[in-house]
Enzyme design. Structure first.
Site, short mmCIF file in Angstrom:
data_model
loop_
_atom_site.label_atom_id
_atom_site.label_comp_id
_atom_site.label_asym_id
_atom_site.label_seq_id
_atom_site.Cartn_x
_atom_site.Cartn_y
_atom_site.Cartn_z
N ARG A 77 27.82 36.31 42.94
CA ARG A 77 29.20 35.88 43.15
C ARG A 77 29.41 34.49 42.56
O ARG A 77 28.54 33.61 42.64
CB ARG A 77 29.53 35.84 44.66
CG ARG A 77 29.65 37.23 45.29
CD ARG A 77 30.92 37.93 44.83
NE ARG A 77 31.07 39.26 45.42
CZ ARG A 77 32.13 40.03 45.25
NH1 ARG A 77 33.14 39.61 44.49
NH2 ARG A 77 32.19 41.22 45.80
N ASP A 97 27.73 37.24 35.03
CA ASP A 97 28.63 38.38 35.17
C ASP A 97 29.75 38.06 36.16
O ASP A 97 30.72 38.80 36.25
CB ASP A 97 27.85 39.61 35.65
CG ASP A 97 28.69 40.86 35.71
OD1 ASP A 97 29.25 41.25 34.66
OD2 ASP A 97 28.84 41.46 36.81
N GLU A 150 38.33 34.61 38.20
CA GLU A 150 38.28 35.82 37.37
C GLU A 150 39.69 36.39 37.21
O GLU A 150 40.40 36.55 38.22
CB GLU A 150 37.36 36.85 38.01
CG GLU A 150 35.91 36.37 38.11
CD GLU A 150 34.97 37.38 38.74
OE1 GLU A 150 35.44 38.49 39.11
OE2 GLU A 150 33.78 37.08 38.87
N HIS A 170 32.22 40.86 34.93
CA HIS A 170 31.99 41.37 36.30
C HIS A 170 31.84 42.89 36.29
O HIS A 170 32.53 43.62 37.00
CB HIS A 170 33.13 40.96 37.24
CG HIS A 170 32.72 40.92 38.68
ND1 HIS A 170 33.32 40.11 39.61
CD2 HIS A 170 31.77 41.63 39.37
CE1 HIS A 170 32.76 40.30 40.80
NE2 HIS A 170 31.82 41.22 40.67
#
Length: 344
Positions: free
Chosen positions: A253, A277, A282, A301
């Site tokens: 996260r 990732d 985001e 992600h």
């Protein structure tokens, strides 16, 4: 009495997967379907719930008259629950039921389940892929080669990365994902160390102090949940404790890590590279310094994006529907007290 189930799928966990899995568990169920547009349309906030897709009106229209909802990101708000009084179970095919108003569901006597661990293998594999990609500069050298540039200078000593064999790798977190990453790294011959206050004290390679882990790790990879304890866990101070020329990987996260500090550490050469990732915001905003930082591998992600994850998620929630239909205890229930509310 026939169990009425709504399979509210999307373009990842398909409604057809949910329906097939439910019918395998409860062959005489009556299963309807509805489809939401995620990930083609980003998820977001719907009324009081987050990371949801579709609208309250769409969900209410499809859900009325059903006993069970199986979904990944369909919005289950207080209004949806109020308008669908027959509902007794919501089974969410993701790690946590973020898109469900749990207190409202409990008050309505609606049990809420989720599918923890559905993407553990996929995320662990992606972590290793990111690690290897940044160590060996795979995206960067691919781009040059695909552009017709034969760059032999990547063989220069100062441009070479690390091998996993013999390299100290520090894992922060040893849950379903971290433990799988550790197993793969061990197979590569890495020196695996783990910091996790909740891990088995007898775990091989367990380090009891985060600072101790940091000063010994050439690669740091994050696998902790975001809690008050772990939010912002790795900042400038922690990065500065890593040996110069180290690497950081985060497929967990974004809130675990200070990305501004990462950019600074990359630009001054303290970090040799990083692979991500997940991010603090985001999608990554245009002009974010991370986008121009040196030797960074980034994916949007998608660590949990595999066909196996979608199929496994459908099976996990369908198993809960089967337990519900048979009156058995639910395996991954967020509010077990809800069934007492309904019975009273």
């Amino acid at each position: 009495m026939t169990l009425r189930v709504l399979a509210a799928g999307d373009n990842f966990v398909l409604s057809s997967l949910l329906k097939s899995a439910v019918l395998a568990e409860v062959p005489d169920a009556e299963v309807s379907t509805v489809d939401f547009p995620w990930p083609d349309v980003p998820f977001g906030r719907v009324a009081e719930v987050d990371e949801a897709t579709g609208t309250e009106d769409e969900m209410i229209a499809a859900l009325r008259g059903h006993d069970v909802l199986v979904t990944q990101m369909g919005a289950v708000t207080e209004r949806v629950l109020r308008e669908c009084p027959e509902l007794g179970l919501v089974a969410v095919s993701r790690g946590g039921p973020i898109n469900v108003n749990i207190p409202a569901a409990t008050e309505a006597g609606v049990a809420v389940c989720s599918a923890p661990g559905r993407n553990a293998t996929a995320t662990a594999e992606m972590t290793i892929a990111l690690m290897l990609s940044v160590l060996r500069r795979v995206p960067e050298t691919h781009a040059h080669t695909a552009n017709g540039e034969w760059r032999g200078d990547y063989y220069r000593y100062e441009r070479c990365g690390l091998e996993l064999e013999g390299t100290p790798v520090g894992l922060v977190g040893y849950g379903a994902i971290g433990s799988r990453v550790a197993k793969v790294l061990t197979a590569f011959g890495a020196e695996v160390m783990v910091y996790d206050p909740y891990a088995d004290p007898e775990l091989p390679g367990l380090v009891h102090d985060l600072d101790d882990l940091l000063v010994r790790s050439r690669i740091l990879t994050l696998h902790a949940r975001v809690t008050e304890e772990t939010e912002g866990l790795i900042g400038m101070r922690e990065l500065s404790m890593l040996p110069r020329g180290s690497y950081v990987v985060n497929a967990a996260r974004g809130a675990l890590l200070d990305y501004s500090a990462v950019v600074e550490a990359l630009r001054d050469g303290h970090l040799a590279g990083a692979a991500f990732d997940t991010y603090a915001v985001e999608p990554i905003p245009a002009g974010d310094p991370l986008l121009s930082a040196p030797n960074v591998v980034m994916t949007p992600h998608i660590a949990g994006a595999s066909k196996a994850v979608a199929e496994k998620a459908a099976r996990i929630v369908a198993a809960e529907v089967g337990r519900f239909a048979r009156g058995e205890a639910l395996a991954n229930c967020s509010n077990p007290e809800a069934r007492d509310v309904r019975r009273s």
